[in-house]
Design a protein around this motif. Structure first.
Motif, short mmCIF file in Angstrom:
data_model
loop_
_atom_site.label_atom_id
_atom_site.label_comp_id
_atom_site.label_asym_id
_atom_site.label_seq_id
_atom_site.Cartn_x
_atom_site.Cartn_y
_atom_site.Cartn_z
N MET A 230 -1.93 39.25 57.05
CA MET A 230 -2.98 38.40 56.49
C MET A 230 -3.14 38.56 54.98
N LEU A 231 -2.51 39.59 54.42
CA LEU A 231 -2.64 39.85 53.00
C LEU A 231 -2.22 38.68 52.11
N PRO A 232 -1.15 37.93 52.48
CA PRO A 232 -0.76 36.81 51.61
C PRO A 232 -1.79 35.67 51.56
N ALA A 233 -2.70 35.58 52.52
CA ALA A 233 -3.60 34.43 52.63
C ALA A 233 -4.41 34.17 51.36
N PRO A 234 -5.13 35.17 50.81
CA PRO A 234 -5.90 34.88 49.58
C PRO A 234 -5.02 34.47 48.41
N PHE A 235 -3.82 35.02 48.32
CA PHE A 235 -2.92 34.64 47.23
C PHE A 235 -2.43 33.19 47.40
N LEU A 236 -2.20 32.78 48.65
CA LEU A 236 -1.80 31.40 48.90
C LEU A 236 -2.93 30.43 48.59
N VAL A 237 -4.17 30.81 48.90
CA VAL A 237 -5.32 29.98 48.54
C VAL A 237 -5.42 29.84 47.01
N ALA A 238 -5.25 30.96 46.31
CA ALA A 238 -5.30 30.93 44.85
C ALA A 238 -4.16 30.07 44.29
N LEU A 239 -2.99 30.14 44.92
CA LEU A 239 -1.85 29.33 44.47
C LEU A 239 -2.14 27.85 44.68
N CYS A 240 -2.72 27.50 45.83
CA CYS A 240 -3.10 26.10 46.07
C CYS A 240 -4.09 25.62 45.02
N ALA A 241 -5.06 26.48 44.69
CA ALA A 241 -6.05 26.09 43.69
C ALA A 241 -5.40 25.89 42.32
N TYR A 242 -4.47 26.76 41.96
CA TYR A 242 -3.77 26.62 40.68
C TYR A 242 -3.02 25.29 40.60
N PHE A 243 -2.27 24.97 41.64
CA PHE A 243 -1.50 23.72 41.62
C PHE A 243 -2.43 22.50 41.74
N MET A 244 -3.58 22.66 42.40
CA MET A 244 -4.54 21.55 42.43
C MET A 244 -5.07 21.27 41.03
N ARG A 245 -5.35 22.33 40.28
CA ARG A 245 -5.81 22.16 38.90
C ARG A 245 -4.77 21.41 38.07
N ARG A 246 -3.51 21.79 38.22
CA ARG A 246 -2.44 21.12 37.49
C ARG A 246 -2.30 19.66 37.92
N ALA A 247 -2.36 19.44 39.22
CA ALA A 247 -2.21 18.07 39.73
C ALA A 247 -3.32 17.17 39.23
N ALA A 248 -4.56 17.70 39.17
CA ALA A 248 -5.68 16.90 38.67
C ALA A 248 -5.53 16.61 37.18
N ARG A 249 -5.09 17.61 36.42
CA ARG A 249 -4.91 17.42 34.98
C ARG A 249 -3.79 16.42 34.68
N GLU A 250 -2.71 16.53 35.43
CA GLU A 250 -1.55 15.67 35.19
C GLU A 250 -1.64 14.33 35.93
N ARG A 251 -2.76 14.13 36.64
CA ARG A 251 -3.06 12.87 37.33
C ARG A 251 -1.96 12.45 38.31
N HIS A 252 -1.54 13.42 39.13
CA HIS A 252 -0.61 13.09 40.20
C HIS A 252 -1.33 12.24 41.26
N HIS A 253 -0.59 11.42 41.94
CA HIS A 253 -1.19 10.53 42.92
C HIS A 253 -1.29 11.16 44.31
N THR A 254 -0.20 11.70 44.84
CA THR A 254 -0.21 12.21 46.21
C THR A 254 -0.31 13.73 46.31
N ARG A 255 0.04 14.44 45.24
CA ARG A 255 0.04 15.89 45.32
C ARG A 255 -1.33 16.49 45.63
N PRO A 256 -2.44 15.98 45.07
CA PRO A 256 -3.74 16.56 45.44
C PRO A 256 -4.02 16.51 46.94
N PHE A 257 -3.65 15.41 47.59
CA PHE A 257 -3.91 15.33 49.03
C PHE A 257 -3.07 16.34 49.80
N LEU A 258 -1.82 16.52 49.40
CA LEU A 258 -0.96 17.51 50.05
C LEU A 258 -1.53 18.91 49.87
#
Length: 333
Positions: A230-258
């Protein structure tokens, strides 16, 4: 083959698909108040008009499968969570009625907007409350529910209720990002990151509170067998949040939903790991709750036929209505 585990996997998959698919169209109702313009609201509802009612198929499938494969769980959960589940169904009915009538109303359209907002938010909230109450455990005596009608009303259940509202709001926002364009899409992109932060805060709160209130869960999480899994779980959540921030900044269309689906899958995986191997937390295991093997075998035969059909028409619906939805396009029934 262990038919008990197979049926548990089918029910788990059905509920996951329900959360993702019906989650985003309930989420549209949750973010509705942030978009008061009538034309924009019409556009938002048109993005899910062809598929929203089909999304609820998975909830029906999960309930029917639970009744057939794990009747003890079905009876116990309905007895313990009768009030929040009835409230959830009432909200789903209100949401469905408002969805259909709003497209044809004129003078009362604002009232049906309120009904759509209330039905969507209420359904999400009571789903989360039911989940939180279930995770906390259901008191049993001689195999029957031994609690009271309001035993589900706890601070933890209210927290999970708000957490599901936040989850669906993010799913709905990201779905709209993928289906719209222009000014409304730009404003939706600006909404993605704040909603992500709210969701991550709820994930952290629930993840901390769960082992603190349930010693059995804490013992399982921090055992040598489970801790490193279970140790990887918080790191994966943080990774999702990081890429969500990038996707929102770069105005991706489908990546935020994924990425929003990634949050859901991670949370769901954590839930299953927390519950395993219990059908009713800390009380009844999957094998103790399962129907006789002959029943499991017979019903599995029907599921093998029905599940591919449901998956096929679901994918076909999304394929046919793929792409952007623009002003002036109507998909109301």
């Amino acid at each position: 083959m262990d038919f008990t585990v197979v049926w548990a996997a089918i029910i788990a998959l059905g509920l996951l698909l329900y959360v993702v698919l019906d989650g985003f169209d309930l989420g549209i109702g949750i973010v509705f108040p942030l978009f008061p313009d009538e034309r924009e609201r019409d556009l938002m509802m048109n993005t899910v008009a062809p598929v929203w009612d089909g999304n609820e198929t998975w909830l029906v499938l999960g309930g029917a499968a639970l009744f057939g494969a794990f009747p003890i769980v079905y009876a116990t959960v309905l007895s313990a969570l009768y009030l929040p589940l009835v409230a959830m169904l009432a909200c789903l009915i209100l949401r469905g009625v408002s969805f259909e009538i709003r497209g044809k109303a004129s003078r009362t359209k604002h009232l049906w907007d309120l009904a759509f907002i209330g039905g969507s938010t209420g359904a999400a909230f009571f789903q989360g409350v039911s989940l939180g109450a279930f995770v906390q455990g259901i008191p049993l005596a001689n195999g029957e529910f031994a609690g009271d009608a309001f035993g589900w009303l706890t601070p933890f259940a209210l927290l999970t209720g708000l957490g599901v509202v936040a989850t669906y709001a993010l799913l709905g926002c990201c779905w709209l990002v993928a289906k719209t364009e222009g000014d409304i899409q730009r404003r939706l992109h600006r909404l993605v990151w704040p909603l992500t932060l709210v969701l991550v805060a709820f994930i952290a709160a629930v993840s901390i509170w769960t082992p603190l209130q349930e010693p059995g869960v804490a013992a399982r999480w921090f055992s040598a067998q489970w801790f490193y899994r279970m140790l990887p779980a918080p790191f994966l959540v943080a990774l999702c949040a990081y890429f969500m921030r990038r996707a929102a900044r770069e105005r991706h269309h489908t990546r935020p939903f994924l990425l929003a689906m990634g949050f859901v899958v991670l949370g769901y995986a954590g839930l299953l790991a927390t519950l395993w191997p219990y059908a009713i937390p800390s009380s009844v295991t999957l094998w103790e709750a399962a129907a006789p093997e002959r029943t499991l075998t017979f019903t599995l035969t029907g599921a093998v036929v029905i599940l591919p059909i449901i998956l096929a028409y679901t994918m076909l619906g999304y394929w046919v209505f793929r792409g952007k939805v623009r002003h002036g396009e109507h998909h109301y029934h």
